[in-house]
Design a protein around this motif. Structure first.
Motif, PDB file in Angstrom:
ATOM      1  N   ARG A 112       1.336  -0.594  -0.511  1.00  0.00           N
ATOM      2  CA  ARG A 112      -0.259   0.125   0.171  1.00  0.00           C
ATOM      3  C   ARG A 112       1.115   0.663   0.102  1.00  0.00           C
ATOM      4  N   THR A 113       0.311   1.439  -0.613  1.00  0.00           N
ATOM      5  CA  THR A 113       1.537   3.180  -1.317  1.00  0.00           C
ATOM      6  C   THR A 113       0.851   4.568  -0.980  1.00  0.00           C
ATOM      7  N   GLY A 114      -0.650   4.608   0.302  1.00  0.00           N
ATOM      8  CA  GLY A 114      -1.002   6.112   0.191  1.00  0.00           C
ATOM      9  C   GLY A 114      -2.171   5.555   1.723  1.00  0.00           C
ATOM     10  N   PRO A 115      -3.151   6.661   2.404  1.00  0.00           N
ATOM     11  CA  PRO A 115      -3.591   5.671   3.250  1.00  0.00           C
ATOM     12  C   PRO A 115      -4.989   5.551   2.452  1.00  0.00           C
ATOM     13  N   ASP A 116      -5.815   4.761   3.981  1.00  0.00           N
ATOM     14  CA  ASP A 116      -6.896   4.215   2.854  1.00  0.00           C
ATOM     15  C   ASP A 116      -7.969   5.194   2.505  1.00  0.00           C
ATOM     16  N   VAL A 117      -8.053   4.037   1.420  1.00  0.00           N
ATOM     17  CA  VAL A 117      -9.798   5.640   0.602  1.00  0.00           C
ATOM     18  C   VAL A 117     -10.681   5.082   2.265  1.00  0.00           C
ATOM     19  N   ALA A 118     -11.807   5.834   1.339  1.00  0.00           N
ATOM     20  CA  ALA A 118     -13.465   6.343   1.849  1.00  0.00           C
ATOM     21  C   ALA A 118     -14.464   6.442   1.156  1.00  0.00           C
ATOM     22  N   PRO A 119     -15.595   5.867   1.911  1.00  0.00           N
ATOM     23  CA  PRO A 119     -16.609   6.200   0.247  1.00  0.00           C
ATOM     24  C   PRO A 119     -17.296   8.190   0.219  1.00  0.00           C
ATOM     25  N   TYR A 120     -15.952   8.918   0.668  1.00  0.00           N
ATOM     26  CA  TYR A 120     -16.110  10.149   0.639  1.00  0.00           C
ATOM     27  C   TYR A 120     -14.535  10.966   1.183  1.00  0.00           C
ATOM     28  N   TRP A 121     -15.274  11.728   0.372  1.00  0.00           N
ATOM     29  CA  TRP A 121     -13.428  12.885  -0.363  1.00  0.00           C
ATOM     30  C   TRP A 121     -12.640  12.765   0.166  1.00  0.00           C
ATOM     31  N   ASP A 122     -13.338  13.521   2.001  1.00  0.00           N
ATOM     32  CA  ASP A 122     -11.804  14.193   2.584  1.00  0.00           C
ATOM     33  C   ASP A 122     -12.338  14.616   4.151  1.00  0.00           C
ATOM     34  N   ASP A 123     -11.639  14.140   4.947  1.00  0.00           N
ATOM     35  CA  ASP A 123     -12.042  14.388   6.413  1.00  0.00           C
ATOM     36  C   ASP A 123     -11.043  16.077   6.625  1.00  0.00           C
ATOM     37  N   GLU A 124     -11.353  16.646   6.315  1.00  0.00           N
ATOM     38  CA  GLU A 124     -11.389  18.524   6.726  1.00  0.00           C
ATOM     39  C   GLU A 124     -11.095  18.716   7.639  1.00  0.00           C
ATOM     40  N   ALA A 125     -11.876  18.033   8.761  1.00  0.00           N
ATOM     41  CA  ALA A 125     -12.312  18.778  10.435  1.00  0.00           C
ATOM     42  C   ALA A 125     -10.545  18.100  10.927  1.00  0.00           C
ATOM     43  N   ARG A 126     -10.159  16.562  10.629  1.00  0.00           N
ATOM     44  CA  ARG A 126      -9.172  16.331  11.418  1.00  0.00           C
ATOM     45  C   ARG A 126      -7.805  16.151  10.172  1.00  0.00           C
ATOM     46  N   ARG A 127      -8.030  16.677   9.503  1.00  0.00           N
ATOM     47  CA  ARG A 127      -6.471  16.329   8.055  1.00  0.00           C
ATOM     48  C   ARG A 127      -5.989  18.063   8.825  1.00  0.00           C
ATOM     49  N   ARG A 186      -9.658  11.970  -0.665  1.00  0.00           N
ATOM     50  CA  ARG A 186      -8.598  12.930  -1.559  1.00  0.00           C
ATOM     51  C   ARG A 186      -6.733  12.601  -0.904  1.00  0.00           C
ATOM     52  N   ASN A 187      -6.682  12.068   0.479  1.00  0.00           N
ATOM     53  CA  ASN A 187      -5.620  11.058   0.772  1.00  0.00           C
ATOM     54  C   ASN A 187      -5.120  10.369   0.060  1.00  0.00           C
ATOM     55  N   ALA A 188      -5.756   9.806   0.498  1.00  0.00           N
ATOM     56  CA  ALA A 188      -4.896   8.140  -0.730  1.00  0.00           C
ATOM     57  C   ALA A 188      -4.733   9.023  -2.318  1.00  0.00           C
ATOM     58  N   LEU A 189      -5.320  10.054  -2.973  1.00  0.00           N
ATOM     59  CA  LEU A 189      -4.348  10.234  -3.959  1.00  0.00           C
ATOM     60  C   LEU A 189      -3.649  10.687  -4.593  1.00  0.00           C
ATOM     61  N   HIS A 190      -3.756  11.583  -3.174  1.00  0.00           N
ATOM     62  CA  HIS A 190      -2.297  13.092  -3.077  1.00  0.00           C
ATOM     63  C   HIS A 190      -1.160  12.053  -2.458  1.00  0.00           C
ATOM     64  N   THR A 191      -1.050  10.794  -1.636  1.00  0.00           N
ATOM     65  CA  THR A 191       0.525  10.322  -1.073  1.00  0.00           C
ATOM     66  C   THR A 191       0.669   9.789  -2.138  1.00  0.00           C
ATOM     67  N   ALA A 192      -0.468   8.740  -2.577  1.00  0.00           N
ATOM     68  CA  ALA A 192      -0.366   7.689  -3.667  1.00  0.00           C
ATOM     69  C   ALA A 192       0.630   8.194  -4.878  1.00  0.00           C
ATOM     70  N   LEU A 193       0.086   9.108  -5.618  1.00  0.00           N
ATOM     71  CA  LEU A 193       0.186   9.697  -7.155  1.00  0.00           C
ATOM     72  C   LEU A 193       1.488  10.478  -6.888  1.00  0.00           C
ATOM     73  N   SER A 194       2.212  10.772  -6.005  1.00  0.00           N
ATOM     74  CA  SER A 194       3.439  11.450  -5.280  1.00  0.00           C
ATOM     75  C   SER A 194       4.196  10.337  -4.549  1.00  0.00           C
TER      76      SER A 194
END
Length: 498
Positions: free
Chosen positions: A352-367, A379-387
């Motif tokens: 695994r090269t990123g965080p877990d995907v989830a059935p929503y785009w962002d957990d903005e408050a925690r992030r 969002r986080n899964a894409l952000h890290t896996a793409l990089s």
């Protein structure tokens, strides 16, 4: 245990540079950001435990960026500098770049035995990152078998999964002709962390009952384990406190936060622990599982007092995963998750090269409010896996599951399209967790697209970004931001014309 710093001084103004970082483990953020910005440090200790490196977390200072194994600095024309360790089996490489007035200071500290470190000025950062990454993979005998197509239970059933859930989905997948290779049973089948051979009350059977039934349907059986974790109320914890990583007072160290609280970790420098890990993997193989997803692996390299204090954290981790490999067999498929990345090369088939995907785009408050860039969300899964596109020479990348369903999902069509684009660009494993009965014809069609194996893509540039990550690839462009950019809608992927 550290060796002296390697250090370099660059006569370049910090405002001219972007920095490409690689986080410590699977879920730790990898980013492409202006050097003068601030790398986020999680605000709660347990978030650092689970998403960053407790021994080398971000500093939280403006103009200071920390990276693991590899670091790149990018000038406006695409050139710059790349640093990389060239062996990671026993040593963690901690990179830090610091804006210092009109100059930039770079250091690399090796935690563990001394190893070769590359530092190169280059006119082509993308090519140099790929070349040095491939060199590391080759020197550590990377395993990159054919990617598999996997259905896993986690993102729909979570810990409430039952034996019937698994078989019902396998039967429906066969009925619809879905081209899965493996059906993977995730967390929820076991009595407790560490008590893997005892079933949970709600599972409705035993994990060993599943493989033969899956084989009848034409599928391989996969099983999830967090093999280095031990629940504080488990039988393993009570029976073998001497096997556990300790704090300075000599009692078992409890850290992180999941399953309702903290957990302990096995001390993989203890010979009896290594025997137990081999036997655990061998037992799963004897049940009929030749595919194991092993999760929360950073626990083996967590800072603490070990049975053998002379062993580096990286070496302790490596001993643990090698014991699992020996028990599973060389022909078994081992997928890592929550794992120190480069230290896994040559043992893990996929990662695994990123965080877990989830059935929503962002957990903005925690992030945003708590600084947790490893929190599960698409969002986080894409952000890290793409990089981490370059890591396909270390193992088969696992960018996580496609979520094709509309029920029990908050993802828009654009966001589902971004997940599909990520899978195509990153390559590697393909996975789904959608209950097959929830998928209409459009959902089934999207799922089939997501299961098409692709070759990994390459970035077009590291000098631009739509969201603090690598977003511009030869096949298309991602926009992780909240507003349109370059004719790409927010939260979406636009394929380039063919």
């Amino acid at each position: 245990m550290t060796t002296p710093h390697h250090h370099w001084t660059l006569d370049v103004h910090p405002s001219e540079l972007r920095v490409l970082t690689n986080g410590y483990q699977s879920w730790s953020e990898a980013e492409l950001r202006p050097l003068t910005e601030t790398q986020t440090r999680a605000s709660l200790e347990w978030m650092i435990d689970q998403g960053q490196d407790p021994a080398f977390p971000p500093s939280g200072e403006a103009g200071v960026w920390r990276s693991h194994s590899l670091l790149a600095l990018i000038r406006p024309g695409g050139g710059g500098w790349v640093g990389a360790q060239l062996d990671a089996a026993h040593t963690f490489a901690h990179w830090e770049v610091r804006a210092a007035g009109e100059q930039v200071l770079v250091t690399c500290t090796l935690e563990g035995p001394d190893v070769a470190v590359a530092w190169e000025e280059t006119s082509n950062v993308i090519g140099t990152v790929e070349r040095l990454s491939a060199q590391l993979g080759q020197s550590m005998h990377a395993r990159t078998p054919a990617p598999l197509r996997v259905w896993c239970s986690w993102y729909s059933y979570y810990r409430s999964v039952t034996l019937d859930n698994m078989l019902d989905n396998a039967r429906l997948a066969k009925q619809h002709g879905l081209p899965f290779d493996v059906f993977q049973l995730d967390d929820g089948f076991q009595a407790d962390l560490g008590d893997w051979t005892e079933p949970s009350e709600q599972f409705g059977g035993h994990a060993k009952d599943l493989p033969a039934e899956l084989r009848k349907l034409g599928f391989r059986a996969g099983l999830w384990l967090a093999p280095f974790l031990v629940g504080p109320n488990s039988k393993l914890f009570a029976a073998h406190p001497d096997w556990l990583l300790k704090n300075r007072s000599g009692t078992p160290l409890l850290f992180g936060h999941n399953w309702g609280g903290q957990y302990a970790a096995l001390d993989t420098t203890h010979p009896e622990v290594l025997v137990w890990l081999r036997e655990l993997a061998a037992t799963c193989r004897a049940w009929g599982y030749d595919y194991l997803k092993v999760d929360f692996l950073y626990a083996a390299s967590h800072p603490g007092v070990r049975h053998d204090p002379s062993v580096s954290r990286a070496e302790a981790y490596r001993r643990g995963i090698q014991a699992l490999r020996e028990g599973l067999g060389d022909d078994g498929f081992l997928l890592g998750c929550g794992a120190p990345l480069s230290a896994s090369i040559g043992v893990m088939d996929a990662m695994r090269t990123g965080p877990d995907v989830a059935p929503y785009w962002d957990d903005e408050a925690r992030r945003m409010l708590l600084g947790d860039g490893s929190v599960p969300c698409s969002r986080n899964a894409l952000h890290t896996a793409l990089s981490r596109w370059y890591q396909q020479t270390w193992y088969q990348p696992d960018p996580d599951v496609m979520i094709a369903r509309r029920e029990r999902s908050l993802l828009s069509d654009d966001e589902r399209g971004a997940l599909l684009g990520m899978l195509d660009v990153i390559g590697g494993l393909r996975a789904s967790s959608d209950p097959v009965e929830m998928l209409d014809e459009a959902g089934l069609s999207l799922l089939r697209q997501s299961l098409e194996i692709s070759t990994p893509d390459r970035p077009l540039t590291l000098t631009e970004s739509h969201g603090g990550a690598v977003t511009h690839f030869s096949r298309g462009t991602f926009n992780l931001q909240e507003t349109p950019a370059d004719r790409v809608q927010p939260h979406s992927y636009r394929p380039n014309p063919t």
